[in-house]
Design a protein around this motif. Structure first.
Motif, mmCIF file in Angstrom:
data_model
loop_
_atom_site.group_PDB
_atom_site.id
_atom_site.type_symbol
_atom_site.label_atom_id
_atom_site.label_comp_id
_atom_site.label_asym_id
_atom_site.label_seq_id
_atom_site.Cartn_x
_atom_site.Cartn_y
_atom_site.Cartn_z
ATOM 1 N N CYS A 43 0.625 -1.313 -0.157
ATOM 2 C CA CYS A 43 -0.090 0.165 -0.053
ATOM 3 C C CYS A 43 0.844 1.381 -0.107
ATOM 4 C CB CYS A 43 -0.999 0.191 1.174
ATOM 5 S SG CYS A 43 -2.042 -1.156 1.105
ATOM 6 N N HIS A 44 2.006 1.173 0.699
ATOM 7 C CA HIS A 44 2.822 2.527 0.936
ATOM 8 C C HIS A 44 3.524 2.556 -0.444
ATOM 9 C CE1 HIS A 44 6.186 5.009 1.984
ATOM 10 N NE2 HIS A 44 5.374 5.320 2.805
ATOM 11 N N CYS A 45 4.016 1.684 -1.226
ATOM 12 C CA CYS A 45 4.800 1.828 -2.328
ATOM 13 C C CYS A 45 3.690 2.241 -3.321
ATOM 14 C CB CYS A 45 5.552 0.361 -2.692
ATOM 15 S SG CYS A 45 6.837 0.434 -1.637
ATOM 16 N N PHE A 46 2.478 1.663 -3.334
ATOM 17 C CA PHE A 46 1.389 2.049 -4.614
ATOM 18 C C PHE A 46 1.078 3.336 -4.235
ATOM 19 C CE2 PHE A 46 -2.763 2.157 -6.027
ATOM 20 C CZ PHE A 46 -2.603 1.932 -7.221
ATOM 21 N N GLY A 47 0.848 3.666 -3.111
ATOM 22 C CA GLY A 47 0.462 5.010 -2.851
ATOM 23 C C GLY A 47 1.632 6.182 -3.150
ATOM 24 N N TYR A 48 2.764 5.856 -2.960
ATOM 25 C CA TYR A 48 4.064 6.918 -3.363
ATOM 26 C C TYR A 48 4.116 6.848 -4.840
ATOM 27 C CZ TYR A 48 7.877 9.653 -2.194
ATOM 28 O OH TYR A 48 8.856 10.605 -1.908
ATOM 29 N N CYS A 49 3.863 5.617 -5.505
ATOM 30 C CA CYS A 49 3.991 5.802 -7.044
ATOM 31 C C CYS A 49 2.901 6.348 -7.796
ATOM 32 C CB CYS A 49 3.990 4.341 -7.424
ATOM 33 S SG CYS A 49 5.516 3.416 -7.357
ATOM 34 N N PHE A 50 1.649 6.335 -6.803
ATOM 35 C CA PHE A 50 0.616 6.867 -7.383
ATOM 36 C C PHE A 50 0.694 8.600 -7.159
ATOM 37 C CE2 PHE A 50 -3.958 8.066 -6.692
ATOM 38 C CZ PHE A 50 -4.531 7.812 -7.767
ATOM 39 N N GLY A 51 1.058 9.015 -6.045
ATOM 40 C CA GLY A 51 1.375 10.310 -5.762
ATOM 41 C C GLY A 51 2.656 10.869 -6.910
ATOM 42 N N ILE A 52 3.697 10.156 -7.032
ATOM 43 C CA ILE A 52 4.249 10.827 -7.958
ATOM 44 C C ILE A 52 4.016 10.637 -9.490
ATOM 45 C CG2 ILE A 52 6.585 10.274 -9.078
ATOM 46 C CD1 ILE A 52 7.749 9.190 -6.501
ATOM 47 N N ALA A 53 2.944 10.025 -9.674
ATOM 48 C CA ALA A 53 2.340 9.889 -10.930
ATOM 49 C C ALA A 53 1.521 11.253 -11.313
ATOM 50 C CB ALA A 53 1.658 8.540 -11.163
ATOM 51 N N PHE A 54 0.817 11.431 -10.248
ATOM 52 C CA PHE A 54 0.026 12.845 -10.438
ATOM 53 C C PHE A 54 0.819 14.088 -10.332
ATOM 54 C CE2 PHE A 54 -3.828 10.262 -9.193
ATOM 55 C CZ PHE A 54 -4.729 10.862 -10.289
ATOM 56 N N LEU A 55 1.806 13.957 -9.504
ATOM 57 C CA LEU A 55 2.904 14.991 -9.583
ATOM 58 C C LEU A 55 3.585 15.290 -10.961
ATOM 59 C CD1 LEU A 55 4.204 16.564 -6.685
ATOM 60 C CD2 LEU A 55 6.051 15.324 -7.479
ATOM 61 N N LEU A 56 4.048 14.224 -11.553
ATOM 62 C CA LEU A 56 4.496 14.358 -13.042
ATOM 63 C C LEU A 56 3.275 14.831 -13.936
ATOM 64 C CD1 LEU A 56 7.078 11.602 -12.844
ATOM 65 C CD2 LEU A 56 7.636 13.964 -12.973
ATOM 66 N N PHE A 57 2.249 14.279 -13.757
ATOM 67 C CA PHE A 57 1.186 14.523 -14.672
ATOM 68 C C PHE A 57 0.799 16.147 -14.459
ATOM 69 C CE2 PHE A 57 -3.529 15.303 -15.101
ATOM 70 C CZ PHE A 57 -3.790 15.071 -16.427
ATOM 71 N N PHE A 58 0.578 16.522 -13.481
ATOM 72 C CA PHE A 58 0.202 18.042 -13.213
ATOM 73 C C PHE A 58 1.539 18.822 -13.724
ATOM 74 C CE2 PHE A 58 -2.733 16.336 -9.943
ATOM 75 C CZ PHE A 58 -3.995 16.876 -10.634
ATOM 76 N N THR A 59 2.651 18.459 -13.494
ATOM 77 C CA THR A 59 3.785 19.290 -14.309
ATOM 78 C C THR A 59 3.951 19.186 -15.543
ATOM 79 O OG1 THR A 59 4.773 18.746 -12.148
ATOM 80 C CG2 THR A 59 6.235 19.310 -13.753
ATOM 81 N N ILE A 60 3.686 18.072 -16.076
ATOM 82 C CA ILE A 60 3.620 17.802 -17.683
ATOM 83 C C ILE A 60 2.609 18.681 -18.418
ATOM 84 C CG2 ILE A 60 3.502 16.317 -19.302
ATOM 85 C CD1 ILE A 60 5.453 14.339 -17.706
ATOM 86 N N LEU A 61 1.329 18.653 -17.834
ATOM 87 C CA LEU A 61 0.132 19.240 -18.042
ATOM 88 C C LEU A 61 0.383 20.608 -18.336
ATOM 89 C CD1 LEU A 61 -2.850 19.113 -18.994
ATOM 90 C CD2 LEU A 61 -3.345 19.584 -16.724
ATOM 91 N N TYR A 62 1.101 21.177 -17.231
ATOM 92 C CA TYR A 62 1.264 22.629 -17.163
ATOM 93 C C TYR A 62 2.168 23.184 -18.124
ATOM 94 C CZ TYR A 62 3.481 26.962 -15.574
ATOM 95 O OH TYR A 62 4.039 28.283 -15.417
ATOM 96 N N LEU A 63 3.369 22.224 -18.403
ATOM 97 C CA LEU A 63 4.458 22.501 -19.383
ATOM 98 C C LEU A 63 3.787 22.514 -20.616
ATOM 99 C CD1 LEU A 63 7.401 20.886 -17.750
ATOM 100 C CD2 LEU A 63 7.085 23.213 -18.062
ATOM 101 N N TRP A 64 2.967 21.635 -21.064
ATOM 102 C CA TRP A 64 2.220 21.364 -22.302
ATOM 103 C C TRP A 64 1.494 22.496 -22.691
ATOM 104 C CZ3 TRP A 64 -2.758 19.199 -23.483
ATOM 105 C CH2 TRP A 64 -2.936 18.842 -24.816
#
Length: 179
Positions: free
Chosen positions: A155-176
């Motif tokens: 659960c911890h690893c999945f949550g951390y990967c999920f959080g990093i994925a959203f972090l990168l998603f919002f950053t890439i969306l802003y840059l795009w």
């Protein structure tokens, strides 16, 4: 004003509102993701590198309304109290990360937050977070070769990967949207 000038101003206004909405989504989504990752970091391994990277990400992506409150009189009092508490409880209350929000020079804070450079800075921080997480997982798995007692629960690893994925998603969306 002719038809061409009117059409160009409408296109420019549409692009400006698209960038503004992308920045707002980036600020709120990135902040929620970073706070979620900070919470997971504090309840899990307590990696100082990841905490520092997430605070730098928050500094760049924090919503403007909340950032102005932290940079104002309220933030100064909180920083003063945090430094005072740090004098008595240095291991419990690390004040140095919060002070970053208050004492950073205005030109640097506005330069990182109001320009597309801040988006690239956040993208680099996101990649560094992924690298730091991979290093921690590899280190923990090597340290516990024979035993099943390593801290990375599913659960911890999945949550951390999920959080990093959203972090990168919002950053890439802003840059795009911003470019």
């Amino acid at each position: 004003m002719g038809f061409m000038e009117l059409a160009q101003s409408v296109v420019y206004t549409e692009q400006a509102s698209s960038v503004s909405s992308a920045r707002t989504i980036f600020q709120w989504g990135g902040t929620i993701s970073a706070l979620f990752l900070l919470l997971l970091n504090r309840t899990g391994r307590r990696s100082h590198i990841q905490t520092t990277l997430l605070v730098l990400y928050l500094f760049t992506s924090f919503p403007t309304v909340l950032f102005k409150i932290l940079r104002g009189q309220f933030g100064r009092w909180v920083a003063f109290l945090a430094v005072g508490a740090n004098l008595f409880f240095p291991r419990t209350i690390p004040a140095s990360r919060f002070i970053l929000f208050v004492i950073t020079p205005e030109w640097l804070a506005n330069g990182l937050r109001d320009d597309i450079v801040g988006g690239f800075f956040c993208l680099i921080i996101g990649v560094l977070l992924v690298i730091a997480e991979i290093r921690l997982i590899i280190t923990e798995s090597e340290a516990s070769r024979g035993s099943r007692n390593w801290e990375c629960t599913f659960c911890h690893c999945f949550g951390y990967c999920f959080g990093i994925a959203f972090l990168l998603f919002f950053t890439i969306l802003y840059l795009w949207k911003g470019i």
